[in-house]
Design an enzyme around this catalytic site. Structure first.
Site, PDB file in Angstrom:
ATOM      1  N   GLU A  15      13.162  -7.290  -0.638  1.00  0.00           N
ATOM      2  CA  GLU A  15      12.463  -6.751  -1.803  1.00  0.00           C
ATOM      3  C   GLU A  15      13.443  -6.030  -2.714  1.00  0.00           C
ATOM      4  O   GLU A  15      14.298  -5.269  -2.261  1.00  0.00           O
ATOM      5  CB  GLU A  15      11.358  -5.794  -1.358  1.00  0.00           C
ATOM      6  CG  GLU A  15      10.512  -5.276  -2.518  1.00  0.00           C
ATOM      7  CD  GLU A  15       9.195  -4.708  -2.048  1.00  0.00           C
ATOM      8  OE1 GLU A  15       8.436  -5.476  -1.419  1.00  0.00           O
ATOM      9  OE2 GLU A  15       8.942  -3.517  -2.283  1.00  0.00           O
ATOM     10  N   ALA A  49       4.992   1.816 -11.735  1.00  0.00           N
ATOM     11  CA  ALA A  49       3.706   2.498 -11.896  1.00  0.00           C
ATOM     12  C   ALA A  49       3.237   2.394 -13.345  1.00  0.00           C
ATOM     13  O   ALA A  49       4.010   2.583 -14.286  1.00  0.00           O
ATOM     14  CB  ALA A  49       3.826   3.960 -11.491  1.00  0.00           C
ATOM     15  N   ARG A 105      -3.246  -2.869  -5.747  1.00  0.00           N
ATOM     16  CA  ARG A 105      -3.911  -1.905  -6.625  1.00  0.00           C
ATOM     17  C   ARG A 105      -2.866  -1.086  -7.355  1.00  0.00           C
ATOM     18  O   ARG A 105      -2.940  -0.884  -8.558  1.00  0.00           O
ATOM     19  CB  ARG A 105      -4.835  -0.980  -5.828  1.00  0.00           C
ATOM     20  CG  ARG A 105      -5.705  -0.118  -6.740  1.00  0.00           C
ATOM     21  CD  ARG A 105      -6.248   1.119  -6.060  1.00  0.00           C
ATOM     22  NE  ARG A 105      -5.206   2.132  -5.843  1.00  0.00           N
ATOM     23  CZ  ARG A 105      -5.433   3.352  -5.388  1.00  0.00           C
ATOM     24  NH1 ARG A 105      -6.657   3.712  -5.069  1.00  0.00           N
ATOM     25  NH2 ARG A 105      -4.438   4.195  -5.213  1.00  0.00           N
ATOM     26  N   GLY A 106      -1.878  -0.595  -6.615  1.00  0.00           N
ATOM     27  CA  GLY A 106      -0.808   0.199  -7.198  1.00  0.00           C
ATOM     28  C   GLY A 106      -1.070   1.691  -7.085  1.00  0.00           C
ATOM     29  O   GLY A 106      -2.208   2.137  -6.908  1.00  0.00           O
ATOM     30  N   ASP A 107       0.003   2.461  -7.166  1.00  0.00           N
ATOM     31  CA  ASP A 107      -0.113   3.916  -7.130  1.00  0.00           C
ATOM     32  C   ASP A 107      -0.650   4.432  -8.459  1.00  0.00           C
ATOM     33  O   ASP A 107      -0.408   3.833  -9.508  1.00  0.00           O
ATOM     34  CB  ASP A 107       1.255   4.554  -6.872  1.00  0.00           C
ATOM     35  CG  ASP A 107       1.737   4.333  -5.453  1.00  0.00           C
ATOM     36  OD1 ASP A 107       0.896   4.230  -4.551  1.00  0.00           O
ATOM     37  OD2 ASP A 107       2.968   4.249  -5.268  1.00  0.00           O
ATOM     38  N   ALA A 126      -7.671  -3.876  -5.160  1.00  0.00           N
ATOM     39  CA  ALA A 126      -6.771  -5.018  -5.011  1.00  0.00           C
ATOM     40  C   ALA A 126      -7.528  -6.312  -4.772  1.00  0.00           C
ATOM     41  O   ALA A 126      -7.119  -7.371  -5.252  1.00  0.00           O
ATOM     42  CB  ALA A 126      -5.790  -4.759  -3.868  1.00  0.00           C
ATOM     43  N   HIS A 150      -4.122   3.032   4.922  1.00  0.00           N
ATOM     44  CA  HIS A 150      -3.868   3.522   3.565  1.00  0.00           C
ATOM     45  C   HIS A 150      -4.283   4.982   3.478  1.00  0.00           C
ATOM     46  O   HIS A 150      -5.240   5.418   4.132  1.00  0.00           O
ATOM     47  CB  HIS A 150      -4.653   2.686   2.555  1.00  0.00           C
ATOM     48  CG  HIS A 150      -4.287   2.949   1.127  1.00  0.00           C
ATOM     49  ND1 HIS A 150      -4.821   4.000   0.408  1.00  0.00           N
ATOM     50  CD2 HIS A 150      -3.436   2.317   0.288  1.00  0.00           C
ATOM     51  CE1 HIS A 150      -4.320   3.989  -0.821  1.00  0.00           C
ATOM     52  NE2 HIS A 150      -3.479   2.983  -0.924  1.00  0.00           N
ATOM     53  N   ASP A 159      -9.805   0.820   6.764  1.00  0.00           N
ATOM     54  CA  ASP A 159      -8.604   0.184   6.252  1.00  0.00           C
ATOM     55  C   ASP A 159      -8.582  -1.304   6.595  1.00  0.00           C
ATOM     56  O   ASP A 159      -8.219  -2.142   5.760  1.00  0.00           O
ATOM     57  CB  ASP A 159      -7.378   0.887   6.840  1.00  0.00           C
ATOM     58  CG  ASP A 159      -6.084   0.349   6.277  1.00  0.00           C
ATOM     59  OD1 ASP A 159      -5.775   0.657   5.119  1.00  0.00           O
ATOM     60  OD2 ASP A 159      -5.382  -0.381   6.999  1.00  0.00           O
ATOM     61  N   LYS A 166      -9.619  -8.356   0.962  1.00  0.00           N
ATOM     62  CA  LYS A 166      -8.546  -9.036   0.228  1.00  0.00           C
ATOM     63  C   LYS A 166      -8.354 -10.457   0.753  1.00  0.00           C
ATOM     64  O   LYS A 166      -8.122 -11.393  -0.024  1.00  0.00           O
ATOM     65  CB  LYS A 166      -7.259  -8.214   0.331  1.00  0.00           C
ATOM     66  CG  LYS A 166      -7.330  -6.895  -0.443  1.00  0.00           C
ATOM     67  CD  LYS A 166      -6.001  -6.150  -0.485  1.00  0.00           C
ATOM     68  CE  LYS A 166      -5.748  -5.348   0.752  1.00  0.00           C
ATOM     69  NZ  LYS A 166      -4.589  -4.414   0.589  1.00  0.00           N
TER      70      LYS A 166
END
Length: 288
Positions: A15, A49, A105-107, A126, A150, A159, A166
């Site tokens: 990554e 973000a 979803r993202g922070d 998400a 999470h 969770d 998803k």
């Protein structure tokens, strides 16, 4: 991607994140060049973000698709975008030759721990993003999973149900955030299977090269480094080289335990550098 993961051949992936300046860009492409010979199953590019790296994420992912032999996976988050904007980004990715996306979803824009507020005209979860991608494109979709749950999940079973949602929406594989204990990963896989989330889950690896930085990173996700790990690293708190070497050793042992536990592969958070990942590969006797 799902077919490659289901083939039984172990997956090794890396990554990267979009750099902020020319020096960072040079460092990123040096890492990519040094890691390409390892023949990763895929490489992913993160998304800032609030969509702050939208154009750079698309550009880097497109360049990987165009100029390397590696399979790129672009991150995409719900944060800061309307549904129409998300559709436009998906179109840009498709036109750039990208065929896989990590739907997150993202922070929150305020950072981890701040309140989550959906964007007006956008998506909240998400699984909604996964469904949008599935409906509007033929992109293959990965999602995030969390070995210790999470931070906003009410419990571990909740969770697992989120991961199932998803999967039901069209996700084909999952990558975890950094795994701190092999037992946490094993528990996640067991919960996912019990919930009916039938998808490969690849554990994320981040070697500890700086104890304070890693402790801070764990705190942001409301976790703590395992006491046994801290005990091994604390004696080297004033010796960066020996601490780094011990951190690489701990990461290697974790990788071995995860593979022995049946993980389909390993996903390395490189921080746009290749040395630590290459050292772990050498310890694992994974050769070019």
């Amino acid at each position: 991607m799902r077919e490659r993961l289901d083939s039984g051949e172990r997956s090794f992936s890396f990554e990267f994140f979009p750099p902020k300046d020319a020096a960072g860009e040079e460092q990123l492409w040096q890492a990519i060049t040094e890691l390409e010979p390892y023949g990763p199953t895929f490489v992913s590019v993160t998304y800032g973000a609030g969509g702050t790296t939208r154009d750079r994420t698309v550009a880097i992912t497109a360049r990987i698709a165009r100029e390397t032999s590696m399979l790129p996976v672009a991150h995409l988050t719900c944060v800061g975008h309307t549904t129409d904007e998300l559709i436009a980004i998906l179109r840009d990715l498709g036109e750039a030759g990208v065929r896989h996306v990590m739907a997150l979803r993202g922070d929150p824009p305020g950072g981890p721990g701040s309140p989550w507020t959906p964007t007006d005209g956008g998506l909240t979860y998400a699984n909604e993003l996964v469904a949008l991608i599935r409906e509007r494109t033929d992109l293959r979709i990965g999602v995030a999973a969390f070995p210790e749950g999470h931070v906003e999940a009410t419990d571990l079973d909740h969770d697992a149900r989120v991961l199932r949602a998803k999967y039901d929406a069209g996700a084909e594989f999952a990558v975890t955030d950094m795994v701190l204990r092999a037992s946490d990963y094993v528990g996640l896989v067991e919960r996912a299977a019990a919930a009916g989330a039938d998808l490969p889950i690849i554990p994320g690896i981040m070697p500890i090269l700086n104890l304070r930085s890693m402790e801070r990173m764990a705190e942001l996700s409301r976790r703590q480094l395992p006491a046994e790990v801290v005990a091994r690293l604390t004696p080297y708190a004033d010796d960066p080289q020996r601490l780094r070497a011990e951190g690489i050793a701990i990461a290697t042992e974790l990788c071995e335990a995860l593979l022995d536990a049946g993980a389909p592969g390993l996903h390395f958070y490189t921080l746009n550098r290749s040395k630590a990942t290459r050292e772990i590969f050498g310890n694992l006797r994974i050769t070019v």
